[in-house]
Design a protein around this motif. Structure first.
Motif, PDB file in Angstrom:
ATOM      1  N   PHE F  80     -22.622  28.413  18.993  1.00  7.70           N
ATOM      2  CA  PHE F  80     -21.541  29.120  19.672  1.00  7.70           C
ATOM      3  C   PHE F  80     -21.189  28.454  21.005  1.00  7.70           C
ATOM      4  CE2 PHE F  80     -20.133  32.335  22.712  1.00  7.70           C
ATOM      5  CZ  PHE F  80     -18.993  32.802  22.072  1.00  7.70           C
ATOM      6  N   THR F  81     -22.227  28.135  21.761  1.00  7.42           N
ATOM      7  CA  THR F  81     -22.004  27.537  23.080  1.00  7.42           C
ATOM      8  C   THR F  81     -21.347  26.163  22.966  1.00  7.42           C
ATOM      9  OG1 THR F  81     -23.965  28.674  23.872  1.00  7.42           O
ATOM     10  CG2 THR F  81     -23.148  26.867  25.235  1.00  7.42           C
ATOM     11  N   LEU F  82     -21.918  25.315  22.122  1.00  5.15           N
ATOM     12  CA  LEU F  82     -21.381  23.959  21.978  1.00  5.15           C
ATOM     13  C   LEU F  82     -19.965  23.984  21.430  1.00  5.15           C
ATOM     14  CD1 LEU F  82     -24.350  21.951  20.430  1.00  5.15           C
ATOM     15  CD2 LEU F  82     -23.194  21.446  22.569  1.00  5.15           C
ATOM     16  N   LEU F  83     -19.746  24.813  20.434  1.00  8.21           N
ATOM     17  CA  LEU F  83     -18.444  24.833  19.790  1.00  8.21           C
ATOM     18  C   LEU F  83     -17.377  25.356  20.753  1.00  8.21           C
ATOM     19  CD1 LEU F  83     -16.849  24.274  17.260  1.00  8.21           C
ATOM     20  CD2 LEU F  83     -17.517  26.492  16.363  1.00  8.21           C
ATOM     21  N   THR F  84     -17.732  26.381  21.533  1.00  4.96           N
ATOM     22  CA  THR F  84     -16.767  26.903  22.513  1.00  4.96           C
ATOM     23  C   THR F  84     -16.308  25.788  23.451  1.00  4.96           C
ATOM     24  OG1 THR F  84     -17.786  29.080  22.400  1.00  4.96           O
ATOM     25  CG2 THR F  84     -16.407  28.627  24.317  1.00  4.96           C
ATOM     26  N   ASP F  85     -17.250  25.043  23.984  1.00  2.00           N
ATOM     27  CA  ASP F  85     -16.897  23.941  24.889  1.00  2.00           C
ATOM     28  C   ASP F  85     -15.988  22.922  24.209  1.00  2.00           C
ATOM     29  OD1 ASP F  85     -18.370  24.973  26.911  1.00  2.00           O
ATOM     30  OD2 ASP F  85     -20.005  23.534  26.783  1.00  2.00           O
ATOM     31  N   GLN F  86     -16.303  22.585  22.976  1.00  2.29           N
ATOM     32  CA  GLN F  86     -15.511  21.566  22.291  1.00  2.29           C
ATOM     33  C   GLN F  86     -14.123  22.087  21.936  1.00  2.29           C
ATOM     34  OE1 GLN F  86     -16.432  18.290  22.045  1.00  2.29           O
ATOM     35  NE2 GLN F  86     -17.926  19.157  23.449  1.00  2.29           N
ATOM     36  N   VAL F  87     -14.047  23.366  21.594  1.00  3.28           N
ATOM     37  CA  VAL F  87     -12.732  23.929  21.297  1.00  3.28           C
ATOM     38  C   VAL F  87     -11.871  23.931  22.564  1.00  3.28           C
ATOM     39  CG1 VAL F  87     -11.506  26.022  20.591  1.00  3.28           C
ATOM     40  CG2 VAL F  87     -13.508  25.257  19.303  1.00  3.28           C
ATOM     41  N   VAL F  88     -12.474  24.254  23.701  1.00  2.03           N
ATOM     42  CA  VAL F  88     -11.736  24.156  24.965  1.00  2.03           C
ATOM     43  C   VAL F  88     -11.183  22.743  25.140  1.00  2.03           C
ATOM     44  CG1 VAL F  88     -11.961  24.132  27.485  1.00  2.03           C
ATOM     45  CG2 VAL F  88     -12.958  26.001  26.173  1.00  2.03           C
ATOM     46  N   ALA F  89     -12.037  21.758  24.927  1.00  2.00           N
ATOM     47  CA  ALA F  89     -11.591  20.375  25.091  1.00  2.00           C
ATOM     48  C   ALA F  89     -10.461  20.047  24.116  1.00  2.00           C
ATOM     49  CB  ALA F  89     -12.775  19.419  24.891  1.00  2.00           C
ATOM     50  N   GLY F  90     -10.580  20.553  22.894  1.00  2.00           N
ATOM     51  CA  GLY F  90      -9.529  20.324  21.906  1.00  2.00           C
ATOM     52  C   GLY F  90      -8.219  20.980  22.323  1.00  2.00           C
ATOM     53  N   LEU F  91      -8.299  22.212  22.801  1.00  2.00           N
ATOM     54  CA  LEU F  91      -7.084  22.910  23.231  1.00  2.00           C
ATOM     55  C   LEU F  91      -6.442  22.191  24.416  1.00  2.00           C
ATOM     56  CD1 LEU F  91      -8.372  26.606  22.954  1.00  2.00           C
ATOM     57  CD2 LEU F  91      -6.765  25.450  21.414  1.00  2.00           C
ATOM     58  N   CYS F  92      -7.258  21.731  25.357  1.00  2.00           N
ATOM     59  CA  CYS F  92      -6.727  21.013  26.523  1.00  2.00           C
ATOM     60  C   CYS F  92      -6.057  19.716  26.105  1.00  2.00           C
ATOM     61  CB  CYS F  92      -7.850  20.659  27.489  1.00  2.00           C
ATOM     62  SG  CYS F  92      -8.537  22.093  28.274  1.00  2.00           S
ATOM     63  N   PHE F  93      -6.699  19.051  25.144  1.00  2.00           N
ATOM     64  CA  PHE F  93      -6.208  17.744  24.728  1.00  2.00           C
ATOM     65  C   PHE F  93      -4.770  17.841  24.237  1.00  2.00           C
ATOM     66  CE2 PHE F  93      -5.652  14.220  21.827  1.00  2.00           C
ATOM     67  CZ  PHE F  93      -6.226  13.166  22.515  1.00  2.00           C
ATOM     68  N   SER F  94      -4.510  18.889  23.497  1.00  2.00           N
ATOM     69  CA  SER F  94      -3.172  19.006  22.906  1.00  2.00           C
ATOM     70  C   SER F  94      -2.219  19.759  23.826  1.00  2.00           C
ATOM     71  CB  SER F  94      -3.268  19.726  21.568  1.00  2.00           C
ATOM     72  OG  SER F  94      -3.610  21.071  21.802  1.00  2.00           O
ATOM     73  N   GLY F  95      -2.768  20.360  24.910  1.00  2.00           N
ATOM     74  CA  GLY F  95      -1.920  21.151  25.801  1.00  2.00           C
ATOM     75  C   GLY F  95      -1.050  20.260  26.665  1.00  2.00           C
ATOM     76  N   LYS F  96       0.016  20.819  27.170  1.00  2.00           N
ATOM     77  CA  LYS F  96       0.910  20.050  28.029  1.00  2.00           C
ATOM     78  C   LYS F  96       0.544  20.242  29.496  1.00  2.00           C
ATOM     79  CE  LYS F  96       3.384  18.602  24.610  1.00  2.00           C
ATOM     80  NZ  LYS F  96       2.191  18.539  23.742  1.00  2.00           N
ATOM     81  N   THR F 104      -9.382  30.885  32.674  1.00  5.84           N
ATOM     82  CA  THR F 104     -10.171  31.799  31.859  1.00  5.84           C
ATOM     83  C   THR F 104      -9.555  32.049  30.485  1.00  5.84           C
ATOM     84  OG1 THR F 104     -11.059  32.766  33.862  1.00  5.84           O
ATOM     85  CG2 THR F 104     -11.255  34.080  31.858  1.00  5.84           C
ATOM     86  N   PRO F 105      -8.234  32.244  30.364  1.00 10.00           N
ATOM     87  CA  PRO F 105      -7.695  32.549  29.032  1.00 10.00           C
ATOM     88  C   PRO F 105      -8.028  31.484  27.986  1.00 10.00           C
ATOM     89  CG  PRO F 105      -6.035  32.932  30.718  1.00 10.00           C
ATOM     90  CD  PRO F 105      -7.189  32.285  31.404  1.00 10.00           C
ATOM     91  N   GLN F 106      -7.962  30.216  28.380  1.00 10.10           N
ATOM     92  CA  GLN F 106      -8.301  29.152  27.441  1.00 10.10           C
ATOM     93  C   GLN F 106      -9.739  29.302  26.947  1.00 10.10           C
ATOM     94  OE1 GLN F 106      -6.032  27.583  26.061  1.00 10.10           O
ATOM     95  NE2 GLN F 106      -5.528  25.644  27.067  1.00 10.10           N
ATOM     96  N   ARG F 107     -10.656  29.559  27.857  1.00  8.45           N
ATOM     97  CA  ARG F 107     -12.056  29.703  27.467  1.00  8.45           C
ATOM     98  C   ARG F 107     -12.252  30.940  26.597  1.00  8.45           C
ATOM     99  NH1 ARG F 107     -15.352  26.117  29.069  1.00  8.45           N
ATOM    100  NH2 ARG F 107     -17.038  27.317  28.173  1.00  8.45           N
ATOM    101  N   GLU F 108     -11.538  31.985  26.954  1.00  9.60           N
ATOM    102  CA  GLU F 108     -11.624  33.222  26.157  1.00  9.60           C
ATOM    103  C   GLU F 108     -11.167  32.957  24.721  1.00  9.60           C
ATOM    104  OE1 GLU F 108     -12.915  37.006  26.067  1.00  9.60           O
ATOM    105  OE2 GLU F 108     -12.625  36.001  28.003  1.00  9.60           O
ATOM    106  N   ARG F 109     -10.057  32.246  24.609  1.00 12.41           N
ATOM    107  CA  ARG F 109      -9.548  31.956  23.265  1.00 12.41           C
ATOM    108  C   ARG F 109     -10.519  31.063  22.490  1.00 12.41           C
ATOM    109  NH1 ARG F 109      -4.460  28.347  21.875  1.00 12.41           N
ATOM    110  NH2 ARG F 109      -4.783  28.288  19.608  1.00 12.41           N
TER     111      ARG F 109
END
Lengths: 299, 299, 299, 299, 299, 299
Positions: F80-96, F104-109
């Motif tokens: 859970f911990t590792l995946l949350t961090d990586q998903v954040v990185a993935g969301l940021c990567f594609s974000g503008k 916080t919302p990004q981490r929450e998602r």
């Protein structure tokens, strides 16, 4: 520099160092081929025990109360496995018979000891909680119990001592001493695993403290750095070898305080509530409530 | 927190810290670009030496007498390579000329020193066997020679000292001191590599022991924890700098015993078989067979 | 031995150790789920600081003056990141509110502190250069400043103290103490991060030295191994708890020398240029230029 | 099971395997004592190059434009050191003379080559940017250039090829092939470092692609998985050994596309803009704009 | 994000995943509590074998002929220990009886197998020397035998196959397949350990090659990338399960060459010296000296 | 060779490579300062998932049914911990938006997505059990389901695909592709995370298999090595860029078998139970029960 030019020197040294007469006569007690304890594995044994006893402080920093049993479960299982192997190595080390350490009975006995140690962990946690409380209460510089658990070398030394002492009571050879010497190296506090120490034990600063094998220490005792609780002299047997196991270290009753660099030697008793001043040399009983200090310095 | 907001602060600090005037004026002795000794490599040098000297105790736990030469052979070869590199670094460190340390002659000399050290290993094993025997004989708590080799910090400190002393005699700068300071950190025992120490040397517990550069210690000497063999004062040269290399530490003859926390200072002689009591301050000769103790404490 | 036969014992111990009543009542200050400081990360913080302050001695052995800014730049950036995280953990540890440590303001504050620490690094380098100079000048055995930086445990202890002291001044809880305890473990020198210490500070050998929280030490002071600058006693509050923060440790003015194993206790003042002899117990002021030594030993 | 019972078997095998006749006659080209290239070091060489070329994607994920020069600086310096050592090993490997690889001229030449390679890095970045653009433009499934850099095995294979090809042009033996074989292992794409490949080169999916030593590939060429650009046959010399270095692989002009599993063999030319269908076997020239596909399958 | 908010989701998933019905019914063959083979340990087994067979190329880059026996000796001993453990795990994995794998007879049998494997190493070296020679002779791009040993994926795949095949002949279950799959992952060459392969075997490029369980391959055979030697179909038993162990893969006689991406299926024989062209599908015998190629492509 | 002589070359290259114009214009999509996904962390994500799904086969080899929940619990929490961090990185990567990824919302998602993935694990285990069963049933060489789980690269590839596909459905960018490319590198099997694949899916040998983004594969489908399910061509938009997301890969209905190296291209349908022969090129529909093979080879 290529090693080639020196090959002759090297191979000659190897030949000399590989001769039986060179190493077997001097280190003759090592039974050929038996496993030896692993310092690395014992370090993990201590770390796992610490993680189990202080959940959230060691081993995994973000434990919460819903998932703590997963972490403790995994740690307990791993502790059992590692400790069993090390106890086997300890039993083999002290055994006379070369084959013994691969036989099933030895492993069975080691596993029983490891399981008994694990059953002791709740009591170990209770005892260590008293030591942490004593350190916190006794030090105006301590900000929190967490700081004490996290930072104080005396806690580290006492954790190792209490683990080692229990393993000694369970009949494990060699391993207990290795565990207390690890703490000795890290903290400068040298507690022999054979010593008997009560609750609420506290060592301030700690470097240079020595607590001998047959010491008996009561509850609520406090030592400062550099204190020695040692032996005065010891009788030799007919071969000039020291006789093992004779009580030869001090008894400190409850609520005794010993200040820094004091040296207390021999099977004497420091009575309840006594205070021993710093930098002195004590070889005689001190009554309950007594107080001794150094003679005045010369200006 | 992203580091971006603080980028200006960081780059400013980097600029200031990278100025020649900031670091070169104060640490001016470091010749630009030369390699420095590696603590990690020297730690391996000590571990390899220990594995060679005590086969079966360190480095590979299940050595048997048929295959021991394979292990010693591999360790000796690796020791030669690592030590040669470190000796080069030591020679460069003390050299004045920047180019010297890449030249072939420097490497050649370093390899000769490393080979000479390896030739010394059998004698080193013999000497250390006497130290192990002394520790075992002198401690009623010791269960076996194996326990002494495995657990006793004094053995660790003396191994490092004897390695370092031999490297010093072979003309290696800096490295010997790093090796003894490693043991100092692990054991609290601080033996200067320049000290001269005889056979059957034994330190009990050990934390806080200091043995100065020009000490001369005979055979069968025993020290307890916290003992200082130090200098009393030292003459300065015309620039107010201490004059290097003057004998200024004590001489302990054979069979001397010094109890815990005693401080012995200056180029004095403690005669054969003398006993120095704990927690005292000694600045004058003690004759052979003499005995001094602390004045009585005040109750 | 398969762990299967002992599964019941293990699961029972896990259940007992996972009960809230077992660990939460005793170690109640730990807020569920908050991050804790990482000893490993703090070790890197110290190593990075050391590499930045002494370029070429630590971290990367072959730095030259053209590329030094690359190495310092990378180290400073990494130091900023690591330190920010650890400061957050420190702030959370001492905080009362569980949610605080994930909030943006906490991280913002931590980053400001980390940046302030980095701005302090040039001054830290200047101060440490005075300490290195003092050690080199004061020890006839020292061959070079490089040897002092590389080998002397006192330098290691003072580096950690000066880092920790600055973090304490910047308002960071817990972390400073962890940093000085690291050096305590490695060197046997225990300096509380709250102590105030001037320039050109020097500790010889060092094992067993204790410097208490409210000490004030001037410039050009020199201590030998085993010296304690401690508290004599401390007032308790109505609950029997020690009152925090009261000045209770000695003041040493400029140019004081204290010899090995001396114990100086309480809020007393050792005047400028005074000399305190070894193995003595001092609880009263010593005037400027004064000198005290142990009463004569008994033969 | 203790190894002791089998000691005889083991030592016998060791003796047999250590005989000169066993290994030297068959692997006779290895000059005794010379260093060999290190796969681990070459892996780092590739990773450092990648971190320098794609800052922020590899090596350190949070680079910003103010501090990027610190990271590139440190990486460039480390790359220089590692590459110099590996080039020395490569030169020694192919050299006839045993002493050569410790001589200063060999190291000097290796350092010149490493410096030349570093000067080439900006051009290498420019070239690779065209390859990334080609992969992004050519794949409807690609979401961003970042995804291409991060995920696409073809990028990994082309990075290694372009590094290796440049080292080959600089005269380095052995190392280039090791570097392309690393990518071969990771991606299934086997590009010989001797091949010549233009800009905007793209391989889709890639597994099973083989590009031979004397291939010449123009700009904007695209290959799919399983494509072979191989040799048809090769002339032998009088000893029946293949003659080295004869052009024997295809020439692909600009804008050629080759679909999956096609096999193109021999020194033939596939003309500009030609399309080669999948699963076919081509051994004759195809004119510019030509198109060949498999004969119809049988139902 | 703290994991706390999601604790309920996590613990629910853990409960579901820990139910016997969830994992035991589907993966029912795993005997509770037995050790499983370790991929890491098997990787070391292969690396040690490679270091022993190709001294100087793997494992320790600067071996010379005087010290080679030390290195081989240490490697052989370690190989014996690791392999014995893995063979035990393999025997347990395929065994029906849960207790078997801790019993002495299982370990004894495993040790015998490991010793037999070690006795086979000289023959293994001889065989592999023929494969290296075939690769070197058959590739105009090969610069030296050393390059072939160092870089060629086919050598890596054949080493693993020959190790695995011998272990299979010695009666070890599971382990051989794990070892060939390691090479499959690294090289894309999939050789079943059950296949029989003669001397001077050579695979060029290799990615995509598949060699099935009952293949028989003569001497001096050469395959190119993408070649499949597979089964055409296989008879099912009454339960619809494939019948194990029926010969169903091709026989390739001496000196056969198969070009890239050819697919040869079923228990057919490709006669001595036959040549199979690329990208074709062969399901019928080819006589000695025969030659088949793809029908012409359509332009 | 000291790097000093080449300092000018190196610093010049660093300057050029650090220019904004050099790297920002070409790799412009990378938002300055945002974290990027970590391949290392994603590798752990896959290993943890595998350990949870196949308890006893991966991650901890001696799990028993009493303690399995401890291991699954710890692994789930860490996942859970590792995946949350990586998903954040993935969301940021594609974000503008640059700031988004610390909010916080990004981490929450990200945490919601990670929790949803964990809830899916039981279903994932059920699905993978069908794939293992298919591989075991379909291969006469398979000795046990355990061997299939342990050794078969197709299982490894399908595990990664099914993880990646679920993350894609949960809206995670970039990460799914990285996860399937890991398996591509290890197995040579390239499955796009966007493909839709039914139960009891089986790939034999697997190297060279390509399954495109918009493929739809039914239940009980079997592919052999080298099979391509690709796109024939793709429409470009007005700017000449390929239009994303158009269905362009084949549909394979239930019980289809495709033999080795077959290439199936375009949005065509291979009907239920159809068999596609090896080494052929298919661009048109095949009806249910149909069978196509290569035209006869030429002798």
């Amino acid at each position: 520099m290529s090693p080639l030019n020196f090959t002759h020197t090297l191979t000659q040294a190897v030949d000399e160092l590989s001769k039986d007469s060179s190493y077997q006569s001097v280190f003759h007690q090592h039974v050929d081929g038996n496993p030896l304890p692993s310092t690395q594995a014992l370090r993990e044994v201590v770390e796992l025990s610490r993680a189990i006893i202080f959940p959230g402080y060691y081993g995994h920093s973000a434990v919460n109360s819903c998932t703590v049993s997963y972490h403790i479960g995994v740690n307990v299982e791993q502790l059992f496995t590692l400790l069993t192997d090390q106890v086997v190595a300890g039993l083999c080390f002290s055994g006379k018979d070369r084959c013994s350490c691969y036989a099933t009975p030895q492993r069975e006995r080691a596993a029983e000891i490891a399981a008994a140690f694990i059953s002791y962990l709740p009591e170990l946690r209770r005892l260590l909680a008293t030591d942490v409380a004593a350190a916190y209460t006794g030090d105006p510089a301590a900000q929190s119990q967490g700081e004490v658990i996290f930072c104080y070398p005396s806690v580290r030394a006492i954790v190792n001592y209490r683990i080692a002492h229990q393993l000694l009571l369970l009949g494990v050879p060699l391993i207990p001493r290795i565990i207390t010497e690890m703490a000795h190296s890290e903290t400068g506090i040298d507690i022999h695993p054979g010593a008997t120490i009560g609750e609420y034990f506290c060592i301030d600063h700690g470097t240079g403290v020595v607590i001998g094998q047959t010491c008996i220490i009561g509850n609520h005792v406090k030592l400062y750095q550099g204190v020695t609780l040692g032996a005065k002299s010891f009788p030799l047997d007919r071969n000039g070898q020291p006789i093992k196991g004779i009580p030869r270290h001090p008894i400190l009753e409850d609520h005794v305080i010993v200040y820094s660099n004091a040296t207390i030697l021999g099977r004497i008793t420091i009575g309840q509530g006594a205070v021993v001043g710093g930098n002195i040399w004590v070889t005689q009983d001190i009554p309950a409530g007594g107080r001794v200090v150094q003679s005045r310095a010369k200006k």
